[in-house]
Scaffold this motif. Structure first.
Motif, PDB file in Angstrom:
ATOM      1  N   GLU A  62       0.819  -1.213   0.000  1.00  0.00           N
ATOM      2  CA  GLU A  62       0.000   0.000   0.000  1.00  0.00           C
ATOM      3  C   GLU A  62       0.856   1.267   0.000  1.00  0.00           C
ATOM      4  O   GLU A  62       0.571   2.218  -0.722  1.00  0.00           O
ATOM      5  CB  GLU A  62      -0.968  -0.016   1.182  1.00  0.00           C
ATOM      6  N   LYS A  63       1.908   1.289   0.821  1.00  0.00           N
ATOM      7  CA  LYS A  63       2.781   2.473   0.868  1.00  0.00           C
ATOM      8  C   LYS A  63       3.457   2.698  -0.484  1.00  0.00           C
ATOM      9  O   LYS A  63       3.609   3.823  -0.928  1.00  0.00           O
ATOM     10  CB  LYS A  63       3.844   2.323   1.952  1.00  0.00           C
ATOM     11  N   LEU A  64       3.871   1.629  -1.123  1.00  0.00           N
ATOM     12  CA  LEU A  64       4.522   1.731  -2.431  1.00  0.00           C
ATOM     13  C   LEU A  64       3.559   2.316  -3.465  1.00  0.00           C
ATOM     14  O   LEU A  64       3.914   3.229  -4.192  1.00  0.00           O
ATOM     15  CB  LEU A  64       5.006   0.358  -2.887  1.00  0.00           C
ATOM     16  N   PHE A  65       2.336   1.803  -3.510  1.00  0.00           N
ATOM     17  CA  PHE A  65       1.362   2.304  -4.486  1.00  0.00           C
ATOM     18  C   PHE A  65       1.036   3.776  -4.251  1.00  0.00           C
ATOM     19  O   PHE A  65       0.767   4.515  -5.189  1.00  0.00           O
ATOM     20  CB  PHE A  65       0.102   1.442  -4.490  1.00  0.00           C
ATOM     21  N   ALA A  66       1.097   4.223  -2.994  1.00  0.00           N
ATOM     22  CA  ALA A  66       0.853   5.638  -2.683  1.00  0.00           C
ATOM     23  C   ALA A  66       1.934   6.545  -3.276  1.00  0.00           C
ATOM     24  O   ALA A  66       1.702   7.727  -3.502  1.00  0.00           O
ATOM     25  CB  ALA A  66       0.768   5.833  -1.171  1.00  0.00           C
ATOM     26  N   GLU A  67       3.109   5.984  -3.558  1.00  0.00           N
ATOM     27  CA  GLU A  67       4.225   6.757  -4.117  1.00  0.00           C
ATOM     28  C   GLU A  67       4.554   6.334  -5.545  1.00  0.00           C
ATOM     29  O   GLU A  67       5.635   6.637  -6.055  1.00  0.00           O
ATOM     30  CB  GLU A  67       5.461   6.590  -3.235  1.00  0.00           C
ATOM     31  N   ALA A  68       3.647   5.645  -6.199  1.00  0.00           N
ATOM     32  CA  ALA A  68       3.907   5.050  -7.515  1.00  0.00           C
ATOM     33  C   ALA A  68       4.430   6.055  -8.542  1.00  0.00           C
ATOM     34  O   ALA A  68       5.259   5.697  -9.382  1.00  0.00           O
ATOM     35  CB  ALA A  68       2.640   4.375  -8.040  1.00  0.00           C
ATOM     36  N   GLY A  69       3.997   7.288  -8.489  1.00  0.00           N
ATOM     37  CA  GLY A  69       4.436   8.294  -9.456  1.00  0.00           C
ATOM     38  C   GLY A  69       5.920   8.614  -9.378  1.00  0.00           C
ATOM     39  O   GLY A  69       6.486   9.183 -10.312  1.00  0.00           O
ATOM     40  N   LYS A  70       6.564   8.242  -8.283  1.00  0.00           N
ATOM     41  CA  LYS A  70       7.994   8.527  -8.093  1.00  0.00           C
ATOM     42  C   LYS A  70       8.867   7.289  -8.265  1.00  0.00           C
ATOM     43  O   LYS A  70      10.053   7.329  -7.993  1.00  0.00           O
ATOM     44  CB  LYS A  70       8.220   9.092  -6.688  1.00  0.00           C
ATOM     45  N   ILE A  71       8.245   6.159  -8.679  1.00  0.00           N
ATOM     46  CA  ILE A  71       8.969   4.888  -8.752  1.00  0.00           C
ATOM     47  C   ILE A  71       8.849   4.311 -10.160  1.00  0.00           C
ATOM     48  O   ILE A  71       7.754   4.208 -10.691  1.00  0.00           O
ATOM     49  CB  ILE A  71       8.391   3.875  -7.735  1.00  0.00           C
ATOM     50  N   GLU A  72       9.999   3.937 -10.736  1.00  0.00           N
ATOM     51  CA  GLU A  72       9.999   3.280 -12.044  1.00  0.00           C
ATOM     52  C   GLU A  72      10.207   1.776 -11.920  1.00  0.00           C
ATOM     53  O   GLU A  72       9.665   1.002 -12.693  1.00  0.00           O
ATOM     54  CB  GLU A  72      11.100   3.861 -12.937  1.00  0.00           C
ATOM     55  N   ILE A  73      11.029   1.381 -10.955  1.00  0.00           N
ATOM     56  CA  ILE A  73      11.343  -0.045 -10.802  1.00  0.00           C
ATOM     57  C   ILE A  73      11.304  -0.438  -9.332  1.00  0.00           C
ATOM     58  O   ILE A  73      11.769   0.310  -8.472  1.00  0.00           O
ATOM     59  CB  ILE A  73      12.715  -0.416 -11.428  1.00  0.00           C
TER      60      ILE A  73
END
Length: 130
Positions: A62-73
């Protein structure tokens, strides 16, 4: 006068840092140590306890998906051995625009450190190993 006693907070390091060591059920980074698994995101390094480390699910991220716009891999350290990610999780990550790469935790730590040094938009989910 009431005493609140000890306040236990969620484990979180508010910054990005390379992982200095892993093993014995935890990790060392930024001159600190953490027992248990980690989720390394643009917002910092978080203590992470997936519901079932052998079968990761979308709800574990859930935390990762909340920051998805800043993550490519997303590098996923699956423990001592490589385990594929479940199809539903791979699909959810792809839909969020995040490429995922499962590997052993040791390989994920090394790759994370290299990509972090290159200032890439990388995140890592690292399952602790003994």
């Amino acid at each position: 006068m009431t005493s609140k006693g000890i306040v236990i907070r969620e484990a979180h390091f508010p910054g990005r840092a390379p992982i200095e060591a892993y093993g014995n059920g935890g990790f060392r980074f930024a001159d600190m140590s953490h027992r248990g698994s980690l989720l390394c995101l643009p917002s910092g390094i978080h203590g992470w306890e997936p519901a079932d480390p052998l079968i990761l699910a979308e709800t574990d991220f859930e935390k990762l998906f909340a920051e998805a716009g800043k993550i490519e891999i997303l590098l996923v350290g699956t423990g001592k051995d490589l385990r594929p990610l479940p199809a539903a999780l791979r699909a959810a990550l792809k839909a969020a625009g995040i490429a995922s790469d499962p590997m052993s935790t040791g390989a994920a730590v090394r790759t994370y450190n290299v990509l972090l040094a290159e200032e890439r938009a990388v995140a890592a989910a690292l399952i602790a190993v003994d």
